[in-house]
Design an enzyme around this catalytic site. Structure first.
Site, mmCIF file in Angstrom:
data_model
loop_
_atom_site.group_PDB
_atom_site.id
_atom_site.type_symbol
_atom_site.label_atom_id
_atom_site.label_comp_id
_atom_site.label_asym_id
_atom_site.label_seq_id
_atom_site.Cartn_x
_atom_site.Cartn_y
_atom_site.Cartn_z
ATOM 1 N N ARG A 1 0.823 -1.200 0.000
ATOM 2 C CA ARG A 1 0.000 0.000 0.000
ATOM 3 C C ARG A 1 0.865 1.261 0.000
ATOM 4 N NH1 ARG A 1 -3.472 -0.528 4.657
ATOM 5 N NH2 ARG A 1 -4.904 -1.443 3.187
ATOM 6 N N TYR A 2 1.977 1.186 0.703
ATOM 7 C CA TYR A 2 2.871 2.344 0.819
ATOM 8 C C TYR A 2 3.980 2.258 -0.219
ATOM 9 C CZ TYR A 2 0.879 3.346 5.473
ATOM 10 O OH TYR A 2 0.064 3.670 6.517
ATOM 11 N N ARG B 1 7.302 0.213 1.589
ATOM 12 C CA ARG B 1 7.234 -0.886 2.546
ATOM 13 C C ARG B 1 5.994 -1.745 2.310
ATOM 14 N NH1 ARG B 1 5.861 3.930 4.268
ATOM 15 N NH2 ARG B 1 4.441 4.339 5.995
ATOM 16 N N CYS C 1 -2.668 -17.551 15.290
ATOM 17 C CA CYS C 1 -2.148 -16.749 16.402
ATOM 18 C C CYS C 1 -2.072 -17.625 17.645
ATOM 19 C CB CYS C 1 -3.076 -15.575 16.676
ATOM 20 S SG CYS C 1 -3.105 -14.407 15.318
ATOM 21 N N CYS D 1 -7.879 -12.287 19.433
ATOM 22 C CA CYS D 1 -8.446 -11.053 19.990
ATOM 23 C C CYS D 1 -9.804 -10.834 19.334
ATOM 24 C CB CYS D 1 -7.553 -9.866 19.652
ATOM 25 S SG CYS D 1 -5.806 -10.218 19.876
ATOM 26 N N CYS E 1 -10.132 -8.431 16.298
ATOM 27 C CA CYS E 1 -9.091 -8.573 15.270
ATOM 28 C C CYS E 1 -9.511 -7.937 13.941
ATOM 29 C CB CYS E 1 -8.781 -10.034 15.035
ATOM 30 S SG CYS E 1 -7.533 -10.269 13.755
ATOM 31 N N ARG F 1 -8.260 -8.521 11.083
ATOM 32 C CA ARG F 1 -8.223 -9.490 9.977
ATOM 33 C C ARG F 1 -9.030 -10.725 10.285
ATOM 34 N NH1 ARG F 1 -2.523 -8.308 9.995
ATOM 35 N NH2 ARG F 1 -2.540 -6.284 8.960
ATOM 36 N N ASP G 1 -10.858 -0.431 14.389
ATOM 37 C CA ASP G 1 -11.291 -0.497 12.991
ATOM 38 C C ASP G 1 -12.785 -0.802 12.867
ATOM 39 O OD1 ASP G 1 -8.809 0.059 11.858
ATOM 40 O OD2 ASP G 1 -8.170 -2.034 12.028
ATOM 41 N N ASP H 1 -6.579 3.818 11.074
ATOM 42 C CA ASP H 1 -6.216 3.100 9.852
ATOM 43 C C ASP H 1 -7.362 3.370 8.874
ATOM 44 O OD1 ASP H 1 -4.541 1.624 8.268
ATOM 45 O OD2 ASP H 1 -4.331 -0.016 9.710
ATOM 46 N N LYS I 1 -2.298 4.446 7.614
ATOM 47 C CA LYS I 1 -2.555 4.997 8.944
ATOM 48 C C LYS I 1 -2.492 6.517 8.899
ATOM 49 C CE LYS I 1 -0.141 0.922 10.477
ATOM 50 N NZ LYS I 1 -0.447 0.281 9.246
#
Ligand SMILES: *Cc1c(COP(=O)(O)O)cnc(C)c1O
Ligand code: SF4
Length: 540
Positions: A139-140, A143, A152, A156, A159, A161, A320, A357, A364
């Site tokens: 996206r950037y 990076r 994981c 969480c 999350c 994703r 998010d 985000d 971000k």
């Protein structure tokens, strides 16, 4: 006579270093274990493989560890819920009798987790749309985000994703990793790779190392970052073997994910100490979560525990707009209030950057005036570094933080007289005004107000050389909300709204008060070398 031990005879024990904390038995401190695991031998408990294979996930099992509420039972029995799995170490940190426990709220689902909300999206950051090959989000300009697994150590509830995370059928394999590496070999503008997932540190050690080696064989990749929550859920995984392996592939940076000071245990302190000794700079990203850390005092305690462990707070994320996160969302004003309570109030090192985000995938965006374009009662308009403009939908419902039952709010760090703007936001007072401000308004003498401090109030280069005005420099003091705002005062004083200096008092009244009166152009101005208006930024 006291004898001070010399360094030769008694090695210095640094009692302030949290990684050396000792328990009551004089051995390295350990955190609490839920009773059902009381008989597990230490070698097993401290073995990350044992922790991973003994994770808990079903209602009956969790019922034996925590006293569940009806809503938690609903959440745990929902058929198509986002995956539940919690390491024995992490669930043991939860107070079994406290439904508001901040660790509990992050990993135990509630029935209302499934409720939809305005603005909700499955892939709110549009990561899939920005992926040239599966799992690689470019996206950037310089990076990329490299998703190496969907697994994981624990899951969480909020999350970002959750559309892929936890789902073994959506996992990435060696072939995907090879395709990701191949894209990177062909893309020389990428200098920074952020390994995430899921959590790369849950992969088999050999597989994870092969990915690092693959990245290090690409000459244009300068830094590799690992975004991981393993040191939080499973600090046992951070052993000497892992640290030695990581150190072979420097420069490596690491970002952890703590949301509350209660997650920073002695086991975590020792794990982070090992990482920093291996030369890895360690940062932290928190998510602002209602009912977990939507509180200035909780956040301050968190960042203090982080820097004490040499972890640098990096980002504080606005929650998010993702499915499952509805009840965790806070207004953006809450984040602004938290930042107001950190900057200046504590070490600059302890202050993260508050970011949203961008919904739709703009990256971000800092919540700062030059990025915040507009704001309504339910929407924020933001722009990113490219000029991409996006909106963030605020939650329609938000249950305010319960100060009366918050341990951190009941025992805040004292800051006598220094709460400043935070005091205004928290309703401690309604305004802050210069000393003497109210009295001047009551007499209605605005001219007097203007002339009290010649160096501040007289425009540069105007008026008499010799100043005669008296009075102290204005000093800020705070007012409690028992009067009018200054604009309201001025309006009621004149009934006309606009007040001109000198309008309000007659010549006689002035003489009576023993104050000098200056005609136009006769105001005093500072002598050479004395501070002038420009020193106060008035020329700007
Ligand atoms: C967060 C993120 C990064 C890294 O962003 P920084 O602001 O440099 O930490 C890179 N790519 C994607 C897709 C991200 O979401
Ligand atoms: S550790 Fe990260 S990727 Fe894994 S469930 Fe939590 S937020 Fe999602």
């Amino acid at each position: 006579m006291d004898i001070i031990a010399s360094p030769e005879t008694a090695p210095f024990v640094n009692q302030r270093d949290p990684s050396r904390a000792l328990g009551p038995d004089g051995k390295p401190a350990v955190s609490r274990r839920a009773p059902i695991w009381a008989d597990v031998p230490d070698e097993k408990w401290n073995d990350w493989r044992w922790q991973l294979s003994n994770r808990v996930n079903d209602l009956d099992e969790i019922e034996g560890i925590l006293n569940l509420t009806p809503e938690e039972r609903d959440g745990l029995s929902a058929p198509d819920k986002f995956r539940v799995d919690i390491t024995p170490y992490f669930i043991s940190l939860i107070d079994p009798d406290d439904p508001t426990d901040p660790i509990r709220r992050q990993v135990i689902p509630l029935g209302r987790e499934n409720e939809a909300f305005t603005g909700m999206m499955e892939d709110s950051l549009a990561e899939d749309r920005h992926s040239p090959v599966p799992g690689l989000v470019h996206r950037y300009p310089d990076r990329v985000l490299m998703l190496v697994t969907t697994q994981c150590a624990s899951y969480c509830r909020y999350c970002t994703r959750s559309r892929i995370v936890g789902d073994p059928t959506q996992n990435f394999n060696r072939k995907d990793h090879e395709a990701q590496l191949e894209y990177l070999r062909r893309t020389p503008q990428v200098r920074d790779v952020l390994i995430s997932g899921g959590d790369g540190l849950t992969l088999a050690p050999k597989l994870f190392e092969s990915i690092l080696r693959g990245l290090r064989e690409i000459p244009h990749i300068e830094i590799v970052r690992i975004g991981t929550r393993v040191p939080v859920f499973l600090p046992q995984r951070v052993d000497d073997e892992l640290c030695e392996m990581l150190a072979k592939y420097h420069p490596i940076w690491m970002n952890l994910h703590f949301n509350h000071a209660q997650e920073i245990t002695p086991e975590v302190s020792r794990a982070v100490d090992k990482l920093t000794r291996a030369g890895i700079p360690v940062g932290n990203q928190s998510v602002l979560l209602a009912g977990v850390n939507d509180c200035v005092n909780i956040q301050r305690e968190l960042v203090h525990r982080l820097v004490e462990n040499r972890i640098r707070p990096y980002y504080l994320y606005q929650c998010d707009l993702v499915e499952g996160s509805g009840h965790f969302r806070t207004p953006v004003g809450k984040g602004i209030e938290i930042m107001e309570g950190l900057r200046g109030h504590t070490s600059g090192y302890a202050v993260p950057t508050y970011v949203i985000d961008a919904p739709g995938g703009g990256g971000k965006i800092p919540v700062a005036p030059n990025y915040l374009i507009s704001y309504s009662d339910h929407k924020i308009v933001l722009r990113n570094y490219e000029g991409y403009i996006t909106t963030y939908e605020e939650p329609l419902e938000y249950k305010q933080h319960d100060k009366a039952n918050c341990r951190a709010c009941q025992k805040p760090r004292p800051e006598p007289g220094q709460s400043g703007i935070l005091g205004l936001l928290e309703g401690e007072r309604m305004w802050i005004e210069p000393r003497g401000f109210a009295e001047i308004h009551e007499r209605g003498n605005l001219e007097q107000h203007r002339l009290q401090d010649p160096s501040k109030w007289v425009p540069y280069g105007v008026g008499a050389i010799e100043g005669q005005a008296r009075g102290a420099l204005p000093v800020l003091e705070s007012g409690n909300g028992n009067g009018l705002l200054d604009s309201e005062r001025a309006a009621t004083d004149t009934n006309a709204g606009l007040v001109e200096p000198g309008d309000l008092l007659s010549e006689e009244q002035r003489a009576e008060m023993g104050r000098p009166h200056y005609g136009p152009g006769e105001e005093p101005r500072p002598r050479d070398g004395e501070p002038t208006g420009s020193a106060h930024g008035e020329l700007l």
